[in-house]
Design a protein around this motif. Sequence first.
Motif, PDB file in Angstrom:
ATOM      1  N   TYR B 140       0.824  -1.204   0.000  1.00 11.44           N
ATOM      2  CA  TYR B 140       0.000   0.000   0.000  1.00 11.44           C
ATOM      3  C   TYR B 140       0.860   1.256   0.000  1.00 11.44           C
ATOM      4  O   TYR B 140       0.539   2.240  -0.658  1.00 11.44           O
ATOM      5  CB  TYR B 140      -0.921   0.003   1.224  1.00 11.44           C
ATOM      6  N   LEU B 141       1.960   1.211   0.741  1.00 13.64           N
ATOM      7  CA  LEU B 141       2.820   2.396   0.797  1.00 13.64           C
ATOM      8  C   LEU B 141       3.576   2.585  -0.506  1.00 13.64           C
ATOM      9  O   LEU B 141       3.828   3.707  -0.925  1.00 13.64           O
ATOM     10  CB  LEU B 141       3.808   2.291   1.963  1.00 13.64           C
ATOM     11  N   THR B 142       3.964   1.506  -1.133  1.00 12.02           N
ATOM     12  CA  THR B 142       4.721   1.639  -2.380  1.00 12.02           C
ATOM     13  C   THR B 142       3.978   0.908  -3.488  1.00 12.02           C
ATOM     14  O   THR B 142       4.355  -0.187  -3.867  1.00 12.02           O
ATOM     15  CB  THR B 142       6.120   1.029  -2.232  1.00 12.02           C
ATOM     16  N   PRO B 143       2.900   1.516  -4.003  1.00 14.53           N
ATOM     17  CA  PRO B 143       2.151   0.840  -5.061  1.00 14.53           C
ATOM     18  C   PRO B 143       3.069   0.551  -6.244  1.00 14.53           C
ATOM     19  O   PRO B 143       3.727   1.464  -6.733  1.00 14.53           O
ATOM     20  CB  PRO B 143       1.065   1.849  -5.448  1.00 14.53           C
ATOM     21  N   PRO B 144       3.146  -0.700  -6.660  1.00  9.41           N
ATOM     22  CA  PRO B 144       4.072  -1.028  -7.742  1.00  9.41           C
ATOM     23  C   PRO B 144       3.574  -0.481  -9.079  1.00  9.41           C
ATOM     24  O   PRO B 144       2.383  -0.275  -9.253  1.00  9.41           O
ATOM     25  CB  PRO B 144       4.061  -2.559  -7.746  1.00  9.41           C
ATOM     26  N   ASP B 145       4.505  -0.257  -9.993  1.00  9.61           N
ATOM     27  CA  ASP B 145       4.071   0.259 -11.298  1.00  9.61           C
ATOM     28  C   ASP B 145       3.447  -0.889 -12.107  1.00  9.61           C
ATOM     29  O   ASP B 145       3.537  -2.058 -11.745  1.00  9.61           O
ATOM     30  CB  ASP B 145       5.228   0.924 -12.047  1.00  9.61           C
ATOM     31  N   ALA B 146       2.839  -0.515 -13.217  1.00 10.11           N
ATOM     32  CA  ALA B 146       2.000  -1.479 -13.932  1.00 10.11           C
ATOM     33  C   ALA B 146       2.784  -2.672 -14.482  1.00 10.11           C
ATOM     34  O   ALA B 146       2.252  -3.760 -14.598  1.00 10.11           O
ATOM     35  CB  ALA B 146       1.284  -0.768 -15.069  1.00 10.11           C
ATOM     36  N   THR B 147       4.059  -2.463 -14.772  1.00 10.48           N
ATOM     37  CA  THR B 147       4.785  -3.545 -15.449  1.00 10.48           C
ATOM     38  C   THR B 147       4.981  -4.762 -14.538  1.00 10.48           C
ATOM     39  O   THR B 147       4.746  -5.891 -14.943  1.00 10.48           O
ATOM     40  CB  THR B 147       6.159  -3.028 -15.925  1.00 10.48           C
ATOM     41  N   ALA B 148       5.418  -4.515 -13.300  1.00  8.01           N
ATOM     42  CA  ALA B 148       5.700  -5.647 -12.406  1.00  8.01           C
ATOM     43  C   ALA B 148       4.575  -5.877 -11.423  1.00  8.01           C
ATOM     44  O   ALA B 148       4.684  -6.715 -10.538  1.00  8.01           O
ATOM     45  CB  ALA B 148       6.994  -5.352 -11.644  1.00  8.01           C
ATOM     46  N   ALA B 149       3.483  -5.119 -11.612  1.00  7.63           N
ATOM     47  CA  ALA B 149       2.515  -5.030 -10.522  1.00  7.63           C
ATOM     48  C   ALA B 149       1.661  -6.258 -10.307  1.00  7.63           C
ATOM     49  O   ALA B 149       1.438  -6.677  -9.194  1.00  7.63           O
ATOM     50  CB  ALA B 149       1.619  -3.840 -10.769  1.00  7.63           C
ATOM     51  N   TRP B 151       1.826  -9.327 -10.408  1.00  2.12           N
ATOM     52  CA  TRP B 151       2.262 -10.514  -9.690  1.00  2.12           C
ATOM     53  C   TRP B 151       2.495 -10.234  -8.229  1.00  2.12           C
ATOM     54  O   TRP B 151       1.906 -10.889  -7.378  1.00  2.12           O
ATOM     55  CB  TRP B 151       3.511 -11.102 -10.359  1.00  2.12           C
ATOM     56  N   TRP B 152       3.326  -9.251  -7.919  1.00  2.00           N
ATOM     57  CA  TRP B 152       3.562  -9.067  -6.482  1.00  2.00           C
ATOM     58  C   TRP B 152       2.664  -7.985  -5.893  1.00  2.00           C
ATOM     59  O   TRP B 152       2.458  -7.965  -4.694  1.00  2.00           O
ATOM     60  CB  TRP B 152       5.053  -8.839  -6.183  1.00  2.00           C
ATOM     61  N   GLY B 153       2.066  -7.138  -6.731  1.00  2.00           N
ATOM     62  CA  GLY B 153       1.171  -6.116  -6.201  1.00  2.00           C
ATOM     63  C   GLY B 153      -0.283  -6.464  -6.462  1.00  2.00           C
ATOM     64  O   GLY B 153      -1.118  -5.573  -6.596  1.00  2.00           O
ATOM     65  N   TRP B 154      -0.591  -7.752  -6.501  1.00  2.00           N
ATOM     66  CA  TRP B 154      -1.936  -8.202  -6.891  1.00  2.00           C
ATOM     67  C   TRP B 154      -3.033  -7.575  -6.038  1.00  2.00           C
ATOM     68  O   TRP B 154      -4.121  -7.304  -6.533  1.00  2.00           O
ATOM     69  CB  TRP B 154      -2.022  -9.727  -6.817  1.00  2.00           C
ATOM     70  N   ALA B 155      -2.769  -7.311  -4.767  1.00  2.00           N
ATOM     71  CA  ALA B 155      -3.831  -6.819  -3.886  1.00  2.00           C
ATOM     72  C   ALA B 155      -4.258  -5.392  -4.227  1.00  2.00           C
ATOM     73  O   ALA B 155      -5.305  -4.931  -3.780  1.00  2.00           O
ATOM     74  CB  ALA B 155      -3.380  -6.896  -2.431  1.00  2.00           C
ATOM     75  N   LEU B 156      -3.426  -4.685  -4.986  1.00  2.00           N
ATOM     76  CA  LEU B 156      -3.749  -3.291  -5.314  1.00  2.00           C
ATOM     77  C   LEU B 156      -4.201  -3.117  -6.760  1.00  2.00           C
ATOM     78  O   LEU B 156      -4.424  -2.002  -7.196  1.00  2.00           O
ATOM     79  CB  LEU B 156      -2.526  -2.402  -5.079  1.00  2.00           C
ATOM     80  N   ARG B 157      -4.291  -4.190  -7.475  1.00  2.00           N
ATOM     81  CA  ARG B 157      -4.646  -4.075  -8.884  1.00  2.00           C
ATOM     82  C   ARG B 157      -6.160  -3.925  -9.061  1.00  2.00           C
ATOM     83  O   ARG B 157      -6.930  -4.393  -8.225  1.00  2.00           O
ATOM     84  CB  ARG B 157      -4.164  -5.300  -9.670  1.00  2.00           C
ATOM     85  N   PRO B 158      -6.591  -3.279 -10.143  1.00  2.00           N
ATOM     86  CA  PRO B 158      -8.032  -3.187 -10.416  1.00  2.00           C
ATOM     87  C   PRO B 158      -8.648  -4.579 -10.540  1.00  2.00           C
ATOM     88  O   PRO B 158      -7.963  -5.533 -10.937  1.00  2.00           O
ATOM     89  CB  PRO B 158      -8.090  -2.445 -11.745  1.00  2.00           C
ATOM     90  N   ALA B 159      -9.922  -4.664 -10.215  1.00  2.00           N
ATOM     91  CA  ALA B 159     -10.589  -5.963 -10.093  1.00  2.00           C
ATOM     92  C   ALA B 159     -10.515  -6.850 -11.336  1.00  2.00           C
ATOM     93  O   ALA B 159     -10.322  -8.054 -11.208  1.00  2.00           O
ATOM     94  CB  ALA B 159     -12.034  -5.743  -9.683  1.00  2.00           C
ATOM     95  N   PRO B 160     -10.668  -6.307 -12.557  1.00  2.03           N
ATOM     96  CA  PRO B 160     -10.758  -7.241 -13.688  1.00  2.03           C
ATOM     97  C   PRO B 160      -9.435  -7.892 -14.094  1.00  2.03           C
ATOM     98  O   PRO B 160      -9.447  -8.721 -14.988  1.00  2.03           O
ATOM     99  CB  PRO B 160     -11.264  -6.356 -14.836  1.00  2.03           C
ATOM    100  N   GLU B 161      -8.320  -7.540 -13.485  1.00  3.70           N
ATOM    101  CA  GLU B 161      -7.035  -8.086 -13.956  1.00  3.70           C
ATOM    102  C   GLU B 161      -6.907  -9.569 -13.636  1.00  3.70           C
ATOM    103  O   GLU B 161      -6.880  -9.967 -12.459  1.00  3.70           O
ATOM    104  CB  GLU B 161      -5.880  -7.321 -13.325  1.00  3.70           C
ATOM    105  N   GLY B 162      -6.773 -10.371 -14.681  1.00  2.47           N
ATOM    106  CA  GLY B 162      -6.727 -11.822 -14.500  1.00  2.47           C
ATOM    107  C   GLY B 162      -5.511 -12.293 -13.732  1.00  2.47           C
ATOM    108  O   GLY B 162      -5.601 -13.213 -12.913  1.00  2.47           O
ATOM    109  N   ALA B 163      -4.355 -11.651 -13.982  1.00  2.00           N
ATOM    110  CA  ALA B 163      -3.125 -12.111 -13.324  1.00  2.00           C
ATOM    111  C   ALA B 163      -3.230 -11.953 -11.803  1.00  2.00           C
ATOM    112  O   ALA B 163      -2.769 -12.819 -11.047  1.00  2.00           O
ATOM    113  CB  ALA B 163      -1.941 -11.321 -13.856  1.00  2.00           C
ATOM    114  N   ALA B 164      -3.841 -10.849 -11.362  1.00  4.12           N
ATOM    115  CA  ALA B 164      -3.991 -10.628  -9.920  1.00  4.12           C
ATOM    116  C   ALA B 164      -4.886 -11.699  -9.300  1.00  4.12           C
ATOM    117  O   ALA B 164      -4.611 -12.204  -8.198  1.00  4.12           O
ATOM    118  CB  ALA B 164      -4.558  -9.234  -9.673  1.00  4.12           C
ATOM    119  N   TRP B 165      -5.953 -12.050 -10.021  1.00  3.30           N
ATOM    120  CA  TRP B 165      -6.846 -13.115  -9.537  1.00  3.30           C
ATOM    121  C   TRP B 165      -6.111 -14.446  -9.478  1.00  3.30           C
ATOM    122  O   TRP B 165      -6.288 -15.235  -8.549  1.00  3.30           O
ATOM    123  CB  TRP B 165      -8.073 -13.236 -10.457  1.00  3.30           C
TER     124      TRP B 165
END
Lengths: 440, 189
Positions: B140-149, B151-165
């Motif tokens: 939450y403090l360091t929201p990852p940028d879109a490229t690496a996000a 996978w490791w920032g899955w909890a902060l990604r918009p809902a429809p992103e399949g990789a985060a799910w």
Amino acid sequence: MTATATEVRPGTTAARPAPGPLRTELRRGLGPWTGAAIMATILVTMYSKAPEWQIRWQDAENLLHPLAGLLCGPLAMAAGCLQGGRDRRLGAGELWASVPRSPLRRLLVAAAPSALWPAAAVLAGDAVVLLAVWPYASWGRPAVAPLLADAVAVGAMGLIGHVVGRVVRWRLMAPLLAVAGYVGFAYADFTASSWRWLLPSAQFSAAEYRQVWWYAPASAAWTAGLALACFLAYGLRSSRKRLLALVPLVVAVCAAAAILRLPADNGPWRIDPAAVRPVCADGAPRVCVIALDARLLPSLVETLEPVNERLRGLPGAPARWAVGRMAEQPGDVPLWDVGQDVVRNRIGDPVLYRNHAVMQLFSEECREGELAGPHAERTMDINHAVVEWLAPSPPGYGADVPGARAHLDRLRAKSPAEQRAYLVRYLAASSCRPDEVPVP
Amino acid sequence: MRLYLRSRAVPGALVMVLAAVAAAWLLVPEEGSPHARVPVLMAPLLVATAIGTSLHTASDELDRTAVRVWWPLRLGHVLVPSALAACLFALVLPGHPAEFGGSAAVRNTLGLTGLAAGAAALTGARTSWLPPVTYTAAVYLTPPDATAAAWWGWALRPAPEGAAWTVACALLCAGAALFARRGPLPVKG
């Protein structure tokens, strides 16, 4: 009278004395793991943001401060809470009571890992980050006092967590403290009052500012005083000396009163005149940066050289590129803080930076009613064409302006002498008055 | 069954789950607010910590002498409260569905609970909250940028992103399976 002597056989060593209880407490249990978790939190988070801070001491410290308060503090509080409930869970109350030490001293030994490990981990994480900044920082030195105040604040939160863990028997208390601490600090940091400067997580992110000297000690006195008051109130609850808890509480309140007198906007931060002193390279137009970014000067000169080559010696050309927050002079082209565009003292995307710089050169604030009339759109097209000619935008950036293409083609088709002559006329005109802007 | 639930303080954990859902429902910020992500991230975190700490048992040695098969109970212990919380979040959390609405809260509930269950099996249930809390705070403090996000920032990604799910579901499967197989690591103190 006979005396017996214990002989030590040759080849054997005498038994080592048992380590002190404090040393044992510090080496075993949750303390080292808490320290490792806090240090990992600092290093992983800072690593993921390295391009933002690995340039100036101040940028690194401005990130380390909220990181310590917002992430490490609640974590230390939760770990302290878990450590505080340990003796109750182990049923070690009677064993502790059999120790010929005062309750306060026993509590001190048990609580030491909750406070010392988090504080030490914060200091160790800070040291690693500062070492990573060292090769790239241009100016000044790291401010040690705010970092020490951060470590004190995190240790104090660990101590408060320990006392809470002793008092509250609830297995969810530790994670609840972590989540509540985190959410509470995050929300409170958005408030616009002086209260937020009491938080160990208050954010401020301008590198040209430095803290007033007394803020770090006052902040440390506030957090440590509050934690010590809780600690003494609990440790001396059945003693006649329990009023001693008021002493650190008074210190904390006095420190808080001083902090609350700070202005709400910039709080303890004051601009540092030495940091914003201009440092310039020779040439025309000159490239100037603030002292804070002195090491970036060669990279900036190299980036802007293709534009300077075309502007050099032209009447109406700017006198200098003023990069960063410095006192403006006539003929300046003010450019924004370069921190976001730099990765380890190199401009991340020189083509994009040059393009933005030229856009800034030709940006003019028009009054209401200006930049109107039949030629207004043509003027904007010409402006776009001149910017693209002087410093083309990198592929994928910049809007495609169909009207500018013809102007750009004509500009490129001119001989160098004609291009210079046109640029002189363009620089002499004001883009706010479309009729004056010459067509290439 | 009743003894199992009481020995794990499951009723208390369920109350906490309901409280987290209620808090998320009451504290939903306005759309576009800087705090828009808070309920979507913090309420699932509370749910995961409540479920994770409820996996602790004071009678671990005694339990292991029993002849019954434990894995269905353990699996149910992780999955049923997670499913309950996920359904409630989906029902009560509005918000922009493409950004940080109810479905993102459902995803975070599954992923963070999986993380807590895995931690309970590996480090003990008392400290099972530590990995989800540390992860959530850091991301939450360091929201990852879109490229690496994703996978490791899955909890902060918009809902429809399949990789985060994918990451969240993988965490739930791995965590629940590990816990069902091994149970909580017995830790004294």
